[in-house]
Motif scaffolding. Structure first.
Motif, mmCIF file in Angstrom:
data_model
loop_
_atom_site.group_PDB
_atom_site.id
_atom_site.type_symbol
_atom_site.label_atom_id
_atom_site.label_comp_id
_atom_site.label_asym_id
_atom_site.label_seq_id
_atom_site.Cartn_x
_atom_site.Cartn_y
_atom_site.Cartn_z
ATOM 1 N N SER A 172 -8.702 3.880 4.655
ATOM 2 C CA SER A 172 -9.485 4.861 3.911
ATOM 3 C C SER A 172 -10.655 4.212 3.183
ATOM 4 O O SER A 172 -11.784 4.730 3.191
ATOM 5 N N LEU A 173 -10.418 3.070 2.559
ATOM 6 C CA LEU A 173 -11.493 2.372 1.851
ATOM 7 C C LEU A 173 -12.579 1.903 2.806
ATOM 8 O O LEU A 173 -13.778 1.995 2.496
ATOM 9 N N ILE A 200 -4.407 2.806 2.958
ATOM 10 C CA ILE A 200 -5.427 2.660 1.914
ATOM 11 C C ILE A 200 -6.577 1.796 2.410
ATOM 12 O O ILE A 200 -7.752 2.119 2.190
ATOM 13 N N GLY A 204 0.455 4.198 -2.713
ATOM 14 C CA GLY A 204 0.019 5.477 -2.154
ATOM 15 C C GLY A 204 -1.466 5.730 -2.183
ATOM 16 O O GLY A 204 -1.976 6.496 -1.367
ATOM 17 N N SER A 205 -2.205 5.132 -3.121
ATOM 18 C CA SER A 205 -3.652 5.359 -3.189
ATOM 19 C C SER A 205 -4.329 4.147 -3.809
ATOM 20 O O SER A 205 -3.689 3.340 -4.512
ATOM 21 N N ALA A 206 -5.632 4.049 -3.598
ATOM 22 C CA ALA A 206 -6.385 2.920 -4.143
ATOM 23 C C ALA A 206 -6.424 2.979 -5.667
ATOM 24 O O ALA A 206 -6.301 1.962 -6.348
ATOM 25 N N SER A 207 -6.593 4.171 -6.223
ATOM 26 C CA SER A 207 -6.645 4.302 -7.683
ATOM 27 C C SER A 207 -5.306 3.927 -8.317
ATOM 28 O O SER A 207 -5.271 3.344 -9.407
ATOM 29 N N ALA A 208 -4.198 4.236 -7.620
ATOM 30 C CA ALA A 208 -2.883 3.857 -8.140
ATOM 31 C C ALA A 208 -2.707 2.349 -8.111
ATOM 32 O O ALA A 208 -2.084 1.774 -9.023
ATOM 33 N N GLU A 242 0.821 -1.212 0.000
ATOM 34 C CA GLU A 242 0.000 0.000 0.000
ATOM 35 C C GLU A 242 0.854 1.262 0.000
ATOM 36 O O GLU A 242 0.572 2.222 -0.723
ATOM 37 N N LYS A 243 1.891 1.292 0.801
ATOM 38 C CA LYS A 243 2.747 2.473 0.868
ATOM 39 C C LYS A 243 3.496 2.688 -0.450
ATOM 40 O O LYS A 243 3.833 3.824 -0.796
#
Length: 564
Positions: free
Chosen positions: A426-427, A423, A400-404, A396-397
């Motif tokens: 956040s999700l 992530i 950096g983001s779910a879309s990435a 995840e790090k």
């Protein structure tokens, strides 16, 4: 000038001539000092609550240690509360005697009740997770261990208290009484912390580090050096066999054989590629990642149907069911790579330094993706990424983001994410209203959560690009510091299929119980706790099924793994 005394206020005793003198202060002793009534009361409450069920069942010996430690925590809190109460109001001796009598009447039957309930709860929990029940006579040994644990902790606390009083008497020759007691407490606290952190923790860490290093230098039973040029550590490899480490040697040596693959696939198969870099394979994570890409070029990895990058756990371990799943599904036409970043267990790596997994994961995924992205779009193999436990945090790090994550690979499978995963957190927070925290819905992205692997076999909507597998009884997923003071969402409303209805949240106690569960989360059957194993077949089948793959194939492959 009257001399200062270093003790609680002394009772004044009248004499025959009408004068009064102060009674001599009582001598402090470790054993003969009486118990605190508030401490004993809260100790009994915590002791009873320690037998309430948590996420995972406990053995009789572990339950005894947990009960003793929990009781000690309760006694410490109760003693502190009593001290605060006496600071403002000192109860009469009669009130104390009444309180002790009430406790002596209530505590024994209450403890017996919770011992009986605890036995039932543990039996039901073990049956829920498919484990054999405990023998009833283990309860007596559990009580014995709990009393021994509590007694040892109480003795240590009394010794520290005695030391604080001794220092207070010494300091009382120079400063007022209140300042002397404060100084004594501060000095003992600092010395205790120094001894605990500098001697115990550091030595334990050093011992664990040395032990892990020795283990890492060994070779697992039945593991032999691979002669195939498609494996790291072979004579043709750029990576030496010795530098792979124990887990690396396991990774490259435990791929299914040609006959095993052929028997399952019932068609022509290829020999799988497995590549690994250990801590001593190169000087830095960047050099190790570059070394693995050169290994991939050497073996023709980018000409396979699938390449997969595995971020291992703290020791460098990769659950062999996960890579083997892909190899069986694609009849060996795969290239799997992984890289070690530590040889310490995940729990120590997580607490000591999470930056290592982030650095290693980022270096390897970035290097492989760069080489993969440079290929013509129509000639690229499928790029899959896997992480388990601490490996999910590193993955995840890295993105950096779910879309990435969705756009960064053809499929990402993450098993047992931690509470620190940004992530995942956040999700989960942005899930569709009304969906449970253990099985959230997030329709705006092709991300799927699964509390049971079988749920992935019939998914509505488009094929997911990211799959989170999180057993509802996995304490690694649900542990959080906030358990100390706040009821978690996974114990509110509809509960996960593995979570017993008898489990309740109690301040401090649930935090401590879940912490113990997380330490022993791998001691349960597949599909429960932190054990995913053959469930990875469902995960890969949901993310990247080969042409013609069916649910029947998934069931057949899982049965093959579960029969081993």
């Amino acid at each position: 000038m009257r001399r200062l005394v270093l003790a609680p206020p002394r009772p004044w005793i009248p004499t025959q001539r009408g004068r009064v003198i102060a009674a001599a202060p009582p001598r402090r002793r470790v054993v003969s000092c009486g118990l605190s009534v508030t401490g004993f009361g809260l100790c009994a409450v915590f002791y009873c609550l320690s037998y309430t069920p948590s996420l995972l069942p406990r053995t009789w010996s572990l339950q005894g240690v947990v009960a003793g430690l929990t009781a000690a925590i309760g006694y410490a809190l109760g003693t502190a509360i009593g001290a605060l109460v006496r600071w403002r109001w000192w109860p009469s001796r009669r009130a104390e005697r009444i309180a002790w009598r009430v406790l002596f009447l209530l505590v024994p039957p209450l403890i017996l009740l919770f011992l009986w309930l605890g036995t039932r709860w543990q039996r039901d929990l073990r049956l829920r997770l498919g484990m054999p029940p405990q023998q009833e006579y283990d309860l007596m040994r559990t009580v014995g261990i709990s009393l021994l644990t509590f007694g040892l902790l109480l003795l240590v606390a009394r010794c520290l208290r005695l030391a604080a009083h001794g220092l207070a008497r010494l300091f009382g020759r120079l400063v007022p009484e209140s300042a002397a007691y404060c100084a004594g407490f501060v000095v003992v606290t600092l010395l205790s912390y120094t001894a605990f952190d500098g001697l115990l923790v550091s030595n334990l860490y050093t011992t664990a580090d040395r032990s892990a290093a020795v283990t890492d230098s060994g070779t697992g039973r039945g593991v032999e050096r691979q002669m195939s040029p498609l494996r790291s550590g072979s004579p043709a490899s750029l990576v030496s066999w010795e530098s792979l480490g124990r887990q690396g040697r396991n990774f490259v040596a435990k791929a299914p054989s040609h006959d095993q693959l052929a028997a399952f696939a019932r068609r022509p198969v290829a020999e799988p590629i497995r590549l690994y870099a250990g801590l001593s394979s190169a000087g830095s994570v960047t050099e190790r990642a570059g070394l693995l890409v050169r290994e991939m070029d050497r073996t023709g990895a980018f000409g396979r149907k699938v390449i997969a990058v595995f971020t291992p756990t703290g020791t460098g371990w990769v659950d062999n069911d996960v890579p083997s799943s892909l190899e069986y599904m694609y009849a060996g036409d795969t290239a799997l790579v992984s890289m070690q970043y530590s040889y310490l267990p995940s729990v120590i790596s997580f607490a000591a330094d999470r930056s290592k997994v982030v650095e290693a994961s980022s270096a390897l995924i970035t290097a492989v993706r760069a080489r993969w992205a440079a290929m013509p779009a129509g000639h690229r193999p499928k790029l899959l990424i896997f992480g388990e436990s601490l490996g999910t945090y590193g993955t995840e790090k890295t993105f950096g983001s779910a879309s990435a994550m969705v756009s960064g690979a053809d499929g990402i499978l993450l098993e047992g994410p931690t509470f620190a995963n940004p992530i995942h957190r956040s999700l989960t927070a942005g899930r569709v209203a009304g969906t449970p925290v253990w099985d959230p819905s997030y329709p705006s992205l092709p991300v799927e959560f699964s509390s049971r692997a079988e749920e992935l076999r019939d998914l509505p909507g488009p094929q997911p690009k990211v799959v989170y597998m999180q057993n509802s009884s996995d304490p690694v997923v649900w542990w959080s510091p906030s358990l100390f003071w706040k009821k978690p969402q996974w114990l509110s409303g509809t509960r996960g299929p593995d979570v017993t209805p008898a489990m309740q949240w109690y301040p401090v106690v649930t935090f401590w119980q879940t912490t113990v569960d997380a330490i022993f989360a791998n001691k349960v059957p597949t599909g429960h706790g932190h054990v995913y194993k053959s469930g990875a077949v469902d995960g890969w089948a949901a993310l990247a099924p080969p042409p013609g793959w069916t649910v029947a194939d998934t069931v057949r492959l899982r049965a093959l793994f579960d029969s081993d």
